[in-house]
Motif scaffolding. Structure first.
Motif, short mmCIF file in Angstrom:
data_model
loop_
_atom_site.label_atom_id
_atom_site.label_comp_id
_atom_site.label_asym_id
_atom_site.label_seq_id
_atom_site.Cartn_x
_atom_site.Cartn_y
_atom_site.Cartn_z
N TRP A 106 -6.20 -0.50 -6.78
CA TRP A 106 -5.25 -1.49 -6.24
C TRP A 106 -4.96 -1.23 -4.77
N ILE A 107 -4.95 0.03 -4.36
CA ILE A 107 -4.79 0.35 -2.95
C ILE A 107 -5.97 -0.20 -2.16
N ASP A 108 -7.17 0.01 -2.65
CA ASP A 108 -8.36 -0.49 -1.97
C ASP A 108 -8.32 -2.01 -1.86
N ARG A 111 -8.06 -4.22 1.65
CA ARG A 111 -9.02 -5.29 1.98
C ARG A 111 -8.28 -6.59 2.31
N ARG A 112 -7.26 -6.92 1.51
CA ARG A 112 -6.48 -8.12 1.80
C ARG A 112 -5.82 -8.02 3.17
N ALA A 113 -5.20 -6.87 3.46
CA ALA A 113 -4.53 -6.67 4.76
C ALA A 113 -5.53 -6.79 5.90
N TRP A 114 -6.70 -6.24 5.71
CA TRP A 114 -7.75 -6.29 6.73
C TRP A 114 -8.17 -7.74 7.00
N PHE A 115 -8.47 -8.49 5.95
CA PHE A 115 -8.89 -9.88 6.12
C PHE A 115 -7.80 -10.69 6.81
N LEU A 116 -6.56 -10.50 6.37
CA LEU A 116 -5.45 -11.25 6.96
C LEU A 116 -5.28 -10.89 8.44
N THR A 119 -3.29 6.94 -11.95
CA THR A 119 -3.70 7.25 -10.58
C THR A 119 -5.03 6.59 -10.24
N SER A 120 -5.96 6.58 -11.18
CA SER A 120 -7.26 5.96 -10.88
C SER A 120 -7.12 4.45 -10.75
N ALA A 121 -6.28 3.81 -11.55
CA ALA A 121 -6.05 2.37 -11.41
C ALA A 121 -5.38 2.06 -10.08
N ILE A 122 -4.40 2.87 -9.71
CA ILE A 122 -3.69 2.65 -8.44
C ILE A 122 -4.65 2.77 -7.26
N ILE A 181 0.85 -1.20 0.00
CA ILE A 181 0.00 0.00 0.00
C ILE A 181 0.88 1.25 0.00
N GLY A 182 1.93 1.25 0.80
CA GLY A 182 2.86 2.38 0.82
C GLY A 182 3.54 2.58 -0.54
N PHE A 183 3.96 1.48 -1.18
CA PHE A 183 4.58 1.58 -2.50
C PHE A 183 3.58 2.10 -3.53
#
Length: 172
Positions: free
Chosen positions: A153-155, A159-164, A147-150, A128-130
Motif C-alpha cells: 500500500w505504501i508503494d 506511485r499515486r503521489a508521483w503521478f499526481l 507489515t507485508s500488506a502495508i 504514506i506517513g500514516f
C-alpha cells in the motif's frame, strides 16, 4: 460442547482467535482502523475531484483519478479484513470514519484542476506517513501479514503521489 456454551459464543463480540495477544490486537487494530478511515476519506476526495474535474486535460485526469480511486477503494476491504484477522473490529459507519480520519475533506464548490492534483498528491504523501507509522506498530508486534500488506500500500500511494506531482509540473 453443549448448547449453552454455543449460545454464549454466538452472542459474544467477534474475536477471531490469534496468537498475537490482546495488546497486539488492540494496537494493530487501532493503527489499521485509523489508516482505513484515511483511505475512505482519500477515496471520496479522489472521486469528488474525478466527478468535478474540468479543463483542457479533463480526459487524462478524469481517467487517472478514476484508476486511483479504484485502487484506493480496493485497499479498504483488505485493511478491514486484516483488522478482523488479528482479532479486532473496525469501522462501522460514516460517522466512525469522520471521527478517525486525519486527512481533510474538500467541499469547495470549485477547485482548479491543478489544485485538485496537488491536494491529492499531498494527501497521498500524508497517507504514506500514516502507513509507515502503522507498519512500525505491526512490526513491533511481529505481525508480518500486516507489515507485508502495508508495504504494498505504501508503494501504491507513492506511485499515486508521483503521478499526481508530475501532472502538476509546468512544461520547461
Amino acid at each position: 460442547m453443549n448448547d449453552t456454551v454455543r449460545a454464549a459464543r454466538r452472542k459474544a463480540p467477534p474475536r477471531t482467535p490469534t496468537d498475537l495477544g490482546p495488546n497486539a490486537t488492540k494496537d494493530i487494530s487501532v493503527a489499521l482502523t485509523g489508516v482505513l478511515a484515511d483511505m475512505f476519506a482519500l477515496y471520496l476526495k479522489t472521486k469528488n475531484f474525478h466527478w468535478h474535474l474540468s479543463g483542457p486535460h479533463f480526459r487524462d485526469y478524469h481517467l487517472m483519478l478514476d484508476e486511483q480511486g479504484d485502487q484506493i477503494f480496493a485497499t479498504t476491504d483488505a485493511l478491514a479484513e486484516r483488522v478482523r484477522k488479528v482479532g479486532g473490529t473496525t469501522l462501522r459507519s460514516i460517522g466512525h470514519i469522520a471521527r478517525l480520519q486525519r486527512l481533510s475533506d474538500n467541499e469547495a464548490d470549485y477547485v482548479p484542476p491543478e489544485d485538485m492534483l496537488a491536494e491529492l498528491a499531498d494527501d497521498n504523501r500524508q497517507l504514506i506517513g500514516f502507513l509507515r507509522a502503522a507498519h512500525a506498530v505491526c512490526d513491533a508486534h511481529n505481525d508480518v501479514g500486516s507489515t507485508s500488506a502495508i508495504e504494498v500500500w505504501i508503494d501504491e500511494a507513492e506511485r499515486r503521489a508521483w503521478f499526481l506531482f508530475e501532472c502538476t509540473r509546468s512544461a520547461a
